[in-house]
Design a protein around this motif. Structure first.
Motif, short mmCIF file in Angstrom:
data_model
loop_
_atom_site.label_atom_id
_atom_site.label_comp_id
_atom_site.label_asym_id
_atom_site.label_seq_id
_atom_site.Cartn_x
_atom_site.Cartn_y
_atom_site.Cartn_z
N ASN A 1 0.82 -1.22 0.00
CA ASN A 1 0.00 0.00 0.00
C ASN A 1 0.85 1.27 0.00
O ASN A 1 0.43 2.31 0.51
CB ASN A 1 -0.97 0.01 1.18
CG ASN A 1 -1.97 -1.12 1.11
OD1 ASN A 1 -2.51 -1.41 0.04
ND2 ASN A 1 -2.23 -1.77 2.24
N ALA A 2 2.03 1.19 -0.57
CA ALA A 2 2.92 2.35 -0.62
C ALA A 2 2.29 3.46 -1.45
O ALA A 2 1.57 3.22 -2.42
CB ALA A 2 4.26 1.94 -1.24
N ALA B 1 4.36 6.17 -14.30
CA ALA B 1 3.36 5.77 -13.31
C ALA B 1 2.69 4.46 -13.72
O ALA B 1 2.48 3.57 -12.88
CB ALA B 1 2.31 6.87 -13.15
N ARG B 2 2.38 4.31 -15.00
CA ARG B 2 1.75 3.07 -15.47
C ARG B 2 2.72 1.90 -15.38
O ARG B 2 2.35 0.79 -14.96
CB ARG B 2 1.25 3.24 -16.91
CG ARG B 2 0.21 4.32 -17.07
CD ARG B 2 -0.57 4.23 -18.37
NE ARG B 2 0.24 4.14 -19.57
CZ ARG B 2 0.66 5.18 -20.29
NH1 ARG B 2 0.38 6.42 -19.91
NH2 ARG B 2 1.35 5.00 -21.40
N THR C 1 4.38 -2.99 -12.68
CA THR C 1 5.55 -3.72 -12.18
C THR C 1 5.38 -4.11 -10.72
O THR C 1 5.67 -5.24 -10.32
CB THR C 1 6.83 -2.86 -12.31
OG1 THR C 1 7.05 -2.57 -13.69
CG2 THR C 1 8.04 -3.59 -11.75
N ALA C 2 4.89 -3.18 -9.91
CA ALA C 2 4.79 -3.41 -8.47
C ALA C 2 3.49 -4.09 -8.06
O ALA C 2 3.36 -4.56 -6.93
CB ALA C 2 4.95 -2.09 -7.72
N GLY C 3 2.50 -4.13 -8.94
CA GLY C 3 1.24 -4.78 -8.60
C GLY C 3 0.29 -3.82 -7.90
O GLY C 3 0.53 -2.63 -7.78
N LYS C 4 -0.80 -4.39 -7.38
CA LYS C 4 -1.88 -3.57 -6.84
C LYS C 4 -1.61 -3.03 -5.45
O LYS C 4 -2.44 -2.33 -4.88
CB LYS C 4 -3.18 -4.39 -6.82
CG LYS C 4 -3.71 -4.73 -8.21
CD LYS C 4 -5.05 -5.43 -8.13
CE LYS C 4 -5.60 -5.70 -9.52
NZ LYS C 4 -5.87 -4.47 -10.28
N GLN C 5 -0.45 -3.35 -4.87
CA GLN C 5 -0.19 -2.90 -3.50
C GLN C 5 0.31 -1.48 -3.42
O GLN C 5 0.59 -0.98 -2.35
CB GLN C 5 0.80 -3.83 -2.79
CG GLN C 5 2.25 -3.66 -3.20
CD GLN C 5 2.65 -4.52 -4.38
OE1 GLN C 5 1.80 -4.94 -5.15
NE2 GLN C 5 3.93 -4.81 -4.49
N ILE C 6 0.44 -0.77 -4.55
CA ILE C 6 0.92 0.62 -4.51
C ILE C 6 -0.08 1.56 -5.16
O ILE C 6 -0.92 1.14 -5.97
CB ILE C 6 2.30 0.78 -5.18
CG1 ILE C 6 2.16 0.64 -6.70
CG2 ILE C 6 3.32 -0.20 -4.63
CD1 ILE C 6 3.33 1.23 -7.44
N HIS C 7 0.04 2.83 -4.79
CA HIS C 7 -0.80 3.88 -5.36
C HIS C 7 0.13 5.01 -5.79
O HIS C 7 0.96 5.48 -5.01
CB HIS C 7 -1.81 4.37 -4.33
CG HIS C 7 -2.68 3.28 -3.78
ND1 HIS C 7 -3.83 2.84 -4.42
CD2 HIS C 7 -2.55 2.51 -2.67
CE1 HIS C 7 -4.36 1.86 -3.73
NE2 HIS C 7 -3.61 1.64 -2.66
N LYS D 1 -7.01 0.46 -17.64
CA LYS D 1 -7.78 0.02 -16.47
C LYS D 1 -6.94 0.11 -15.19
O LYS D 1 -6.95 -0.79 -14.35
CB LYS D 1 -8.32 -1.40 -16.67
CG LYS D 1 -9.19 -1.54 -17.92
CD LYS D 1 -9.84 -2.90 -17.99
CE LYS D 1 -10.60 -3.06 -19.31
NZ LYS D 1 -11.59 -2.00 -19.54
N LEU D 2 -6.22 1.23 -15.06
CA LEU D 2 -5.36 1.45 -13.89
C LEU D 2 -5.83 2.63 -13.04
O LEU D 2 -5.10 3.06 -12.14
CB LEU D 2 -3.92 1.70 -14.35
CG LEU D 2 -3.20 0.53 -15.02
CD1 LEU D 2 -1.90 1.01 -15.65
CD2 LEU D 2 -2.93 -0.58 -14.03
N GLU D 3 -7.03 3.13 -13.30
CA GLU D 3 -7.47 4.33 -12.60
C GLU D 3 -7.63 4.12 -11.10
O GLU D 3 -7.61 5.10 -10.33
CB GLU D 3 -8.75 4.89 -13.21
CG GLU D 3 -9.90 3.90 -13.32
CD GLU D 3 -9.97 3.20 -14.66
OE1 GLU D 3 -9.00 2.48 -14.99
OE2 GLU D 3 -10.99 3.36 -15.36
N ASP D 4 -7.76 2.87 -10.64
CA ASP D 4 -7.85 2.62 -9.18
C ASP D 4 -6.51 2.83 -8.49
O ASP D 4 -6.46 3.05 -7.28
CB ASP D 4 -8.34 1.20 -8.91
CG ASP D 4 -9.80 1.01 -9.28
OD1 ASP D 4 -10.50 2.04 -9.43
OD2 ASP D 4 -10.23 -0.15 -9.45
N GLN D 5 -5.42 2.74 -9.24
CA GLN D 5 -4.09 2.89 -8.65
C GLN D 5 -3.42 4.22 -8.95
O GLN D 5 -2.50 4.62 -8.23
CB GLN D 5 -3.16 1.79 -9.19
CG GLN D 5 -3.42 0.39 -8.65
CD GLN D 5 -2.45 -0.59 -9.26
OE1 GLN D 5 -2.78 -1.26 -10.22
NE2 GLN D 5 -1.25 -0.64 -8.72
#
Length: 284
Positions: free
Chosen positions: A60-61, A74-75, A80-86, A108-112
């Motif tokens: 969640n970084a 950013a993309r 690369t880092a997966g869904k655990q980062i924002h 489809k990356l707008e959540d991150q």
């Protein structure tokens, strides 16, 4: 101490990235296309991955990219880092921010990913907000590199990581049969595109002055020999702006650009530039 760029007798050139909000829509679109095409280059992705794998981000970084452009880095970081980062991207150009939002939605990356209009010299974030800050090919364009680094320090958490990646554009060279004209065009290209073409030579001092502890430096050469796409795109994108600068006669620039395309067709293209990743941390 000021960072030297040009001899006092030479008038400054307006870096198109620094003054992007003053450009015509056609020039802005040309920059958008350049940023996106550059982001697909395998060599460009490799240079990103070399430092990205050293970030060691917590789950969640929160990551800030300064000067995020069309959101390429950013993309890449999100995938690369997966869904655990924002990742939050900030850029001074509303046009680039809108493009970044669209590309993020397409992927489809707008959540991150979040993109905002803002100034890297005066970030609109609370102190100690981010686990990492990335400045990927932005420090060479800003008005005041020292001020940008101090802002990066402020918004980082204690023990947070900063990555400054950029080129030493005095090393940028693209082959041309007339060596003297080629050297003139090389430096004209560097001065047209980059407000601070040699800033990486001063990065160790700038980081220390901002309070950072330097932990690692990666030195890398990007080159294209025989075939050219990354540097050929650079030549095509910025040749019109070089011609407007008056640093080199337009006839010489036109002949130089045509020669680069012919060199690619004949598989004898040559171009190279030195790039560096400075990885630093805010002391705990």
């Amino acid at each position: 101490m000021a960072i030297p760029t040009d001899p006092p007798s030479i008038p400054p050139v307006r870096d198109p990235h620094r003054f992007i909000n003053d450009l015509d829509p056609e020039d802005v679109q040309r920059l958008i296309e350049r940023l996106e095409s550059r982001g697909k280059e395998p060599a460009f992705i490799r240079l990103f991955e070399n430092y990205a794998y050293r970030l060691h981000l917590p789950k969640n970084a929160r990551v800030l990219e300064m000067g995020s452009g069309t959101g390429v880095i950013a993309r890449l970081l999100a995938t690369t880092a997966g869904k655990q980062i924002h990742v939050t991207g900030i850029d001074q150009s509303p046009a680039l921010v809108e493009a970044a939002k669209q590309f993020s939605s397409d992927g489809k990356l707008e959540d991150q990913l979040v993109f905002e209009v803002g100034d890297a010299h005066a970030l609109p974030f609370a102190s100690g907000h981010f686990d990492a800050v990335i400045a990927h090919t932005v420090i060479s364009h800003v008005t005041d590199p020292a001020a940008v680094l101090k802002e990066a320090y402020r918004v980082l958490k204690p023990a947070g990581t900063l990555v400054v990646f950029d080129g030493d554009y005095a090393s940028l060279t693209i082959g041309y049969d007339d060596v003297e004209i080629g050297r003139s065009v090389d430096w004209a290209l560097a001065r047209t595109v980059f407000n601070n073409p040699v800033v990486m030579r001063h990065m160790s001092r700038l980081l220390a002055d901002a309070g950072f502890e330097l932990t690692e430096i990666l030195s890398e050469l990007m080159s294209e020999i025989g075939q050219g796409s990354y540097f050929l795109s650079m030549a095509d994108t910025y040749a019109p702006l070089m011609a407007e600068s008056g640093l080199v006669p337009k006839a010489d620039i036109d002949a130089w650009v045509n020669a680069q395309h012919k060199a690619v067709e004949e598989h004898r293209f040559f171009a190279s530039c030195n790039y560096y990743s400075f990885i630093a941390r805010r002391p705990a």
